[in-house]
Design an enzyme around this catalytic site. Structure first.
Site, PDB file in Angstrom:
ATOM      1  N   ARG A  73       0.535  -1.103  -0.267  1.00  0.00           N
ATOM      2  CA  ARG A  73      -0.049  -0.271  -0.395  1.00  0.00           C
ATOM      3  C   ARG A  73       0.840   1.056  -0.221  1.00  0.00           C
ATOM      4  NH1 ARG A  73      -5.105   0.121   3.928  1.00  0.00           N
ATOM      5  NH2 ARG A  73      -4.340  -2.559   3.408  1.00  0.00           N
ATOM      6  N   THR A  74       1.769   1.587   0.934  1.00  0.00           N
ATOM      7  CA  THR A  74       2.629   3.126   0.893  1.00  0.00           C
ATOM      8  C   THR A  74       3.507   2.450  -0.064  1.00  0.00           C
ATOM      9  OG1 THR A  74       2.189   2.372   3.358  1.00  0.00           O
ATOM     10  CG2 THR A  74       3.665   4.256   2.459  1.00  0.00           C
ATOM     11  N   LYS A 101      21.355  -4.034   8.698  1.00  0.00           N
ATOM     12  CA  LYS A 101      21.529  -2.746   8.804  1.00  0.00           C
ATOM     13  C   LYS A 101      23.096  -2.033   8.650  1.00  0.00           C
ATOM     14  CE  LYS A 101      18.816  -3.978  12.552  1.00  0.00           C
ATOM     15  NZ  LYS A 101      18.188  -4.013  13.501  1.00  0.00           N
ATOM     16  N   ARG A 123      11.709   2.863   3.412  1.00  0.00           N
ATOM     17  CA  ARG A 123      10.962   2.680   4.363  1.00  0.00           C
ATOM     18  C   ARG A 123      12.409   1.610   4.341  1.00  0.00           C
ATOM     19  NH1 ARG A 123       5.407  -0.433   5.356  1.00  0.00           N
ATOM     20  NH2 ARG A 123       4.652   2.062   5.569  1.00  0.00           N
ATOM     21  N   HIS A 151       5.998   7.602  11.159  1.00  0.00           N
ATOM     22  CA  HIS A 151       5.761   7.214   9.722  1.00  0.00           C
ATOM     23  C   HIS A 151       3.945   8.382   9.239  1.00  0.00           C
ATOM     24  CE1 HIS A 151       4.025   5.036   5.905  1.00  0.00           C
ATOM     25  NE2 HIS A 151       3.284   4.335   6.407  1.00  0.00           N
TER      26      HIS A 151
HETATM   27  C1  NCD Z   1       1.092   0.367   8.904  1.00  0.00           C
HETATM   28  C2  NCD Z   1       3.334   0.114   8.794  1.00  0.00           C
HETATM   29  O1  NCD Z   1       3.453  -0.246   7.658  1.00  0.00           O
HETATM   30  O2  NCD Z   1       3.553   1.156   9.734  1.00  0.00           O
HETATM   31  N1  NCD Z   1       1.431   0.282   7.592  1.00  0.00           N
HETATM   32  C3  NCD Z   1       1.421   1.188   6.670  1.00  0.00           C
HETATM   33  O3  NCD Z   1       2.114   1.682   5.909  1.00  0.00           O
HETATM   34  N2  NCD Z   1       0.255   0.532   5.361  1.00  0.00           N
HETATM   35  C4  NCD Z   1       0.702   0.374   9.504  1.00  0.00           C
HETATM   36  C5  NCD Z   1       1.288  -1.663   9.633  1.00  0.00           C
HETATM   37  O4  NCD Z   1       1.687  -2.372   8.895  1.00  0.00           O
HETATM   38  O5  NCD Z   1       0.156  -2.164  10.338  1.00  0.00           O
END
Ligand code: NCD
Length: 326
Positions: A73-74, A101, A123, A151
């Protein structure tokens, strides 16, 4: 004029330069800028709802999406946002297995920096990774989630969804529920919601609420009924099973009984309360499908839509700062 042309004019009027060189945490923002960014976000929503979604605010710019942790999604949200702004986008799913890391992260950063990207969206599973990268590269860094730290674009899209649903966020009581301990979404939301005048409550079992949470400026509850009483918004969090190294809860069934949001528990909140979840959801664990899919209470689909608009606002604003630094 077409809807797209009206939206493009609105966007041009509302563009504001980002206040910092990088977007690493909610604290990089300030209240007047957040309001301006949300106004810009609203204009991007209009553009995204029209048939012509393309703008050229980032033409000639390269956006590198660097995801060391799995994400659908992100990463797609950032990719769509950057493409709609006319950027050249490269998304690199750097599998968690291939990277360790520390040294490797810096090596990766230095290598990528030599390709001269303009914006690096990162990320990583380690808290502080985005900040570390930002010290090693010459481009703007956007934190798309670092470990259990922050986030910030998630908090921004949540705020945009809330402002559109309620008109104003100031004075709302927002309950963030569940696995607070492992949640970067919770940390960014506490910071941003508090900055914008909302009252934030944290609700969860003692094993999943950090010991110092009472110093975050929030009220802490270990009982859903008490915590939800009088809340306008119930923000559920995913159980971050991948970040748990011990037995922090008895079983997912037991968890749902006490902490899972269903109709019965939602009735403890204020009438008309809205439900949020950043996704991906564990249905039947932290939230019941019956609640999650009820569009009269659930903002979950709005959150996904607002994600693209909020990220377009961030990228456009960062690009404007890059422009002025030339
Ligand atoms: C969140 C994340 O990755 O921190 N999800 C996201 O951004 N789609 C929340 C989660 O993973 O629970």
């Amino acid at each position: 004029m077409t809807n797209a042309a009206v939206a493009a004019d609105l966007i041009a009027d509302r563009l504001v330069p980002f206040p910092k060189s990088h977007f690493l945490a909610a604290a990089d923002l300030n209240p007047p800028f957040v309001s301006a960014l949300l106004d810009l976000g609203d204009a991007f929503v209009e553009l995204n709802r029209s048939s012509t979604k393309a703008l050229d605010l980032l033409r000639g710019r390269t956006v590198l999406n660097l995801f060391f942790e799995n994400s659908t999604r992100t990463s797609s949200s950032f990719e769509i946002a950057a493409k709609r702004l006319g950027a050249d986008v490269v998304t690199m799913p750097v599998g968690a297995s291939s990277v360790k890391k520390g040294e490797t992260l810096i090596d990766t950063a230095v290598t990528l920096n030599a390709m001269r990207p303009d914006i690096l969206v990162v990320r990583h599973g380690a808290s502080g990774a985005a900040a570390l990268l930002s010290q090693k590269v010459g481009c703007a860094v956007v934190n798309a989630g670092d470990g259990r730290h922050e986030h910030p674009t998630q908090a921004l899209l949540d705020l945009l969804s809330l402002r559109r649903a309620f008109g104003d966020v100031g004075g709302l009581t927002v309950a963030i529920c569940g696995d607070i301990a492992h949640s970067r979404v919770a940390r960014s939301n506490v910071a941003l919601l508090s900055m914008m005048g909302a009252r934030v409550r944290l609700i969860g079992p003692p094993t999943l609420v950090p010991g110092d949470a009472d110093r975050w400026g929030c009220e802490v509850f270990h009982d859903m009924r008490e915590g939800l009483a009088g809340c306008d918004v119930v923000m559920m969090l995913r159980l971050q099973l991948e970040r748990m190294d011990g037995a922090l809860m008895p079983s997912t069934r037991e968890y749902f009984r006490f902490w899972g949001l269903d109709r019965e528990k939602l009735a403890w909140a204020r009438a008309g309360a809205k439900v949020m979840h950043p996704g991906p959801m564990n249905r039947g664990v932290e939230i019941d499908s019956d609640v999650a899919d009820d569009l009269s209470v659930s903002l979950i689909q709005d959150q996904v839509e607002m994600g693209v608009a909020a990220r377009m606002a961030v990228l456009a604003s960062l690009a404007m700062r890059l422009e002025s630094a030339r």
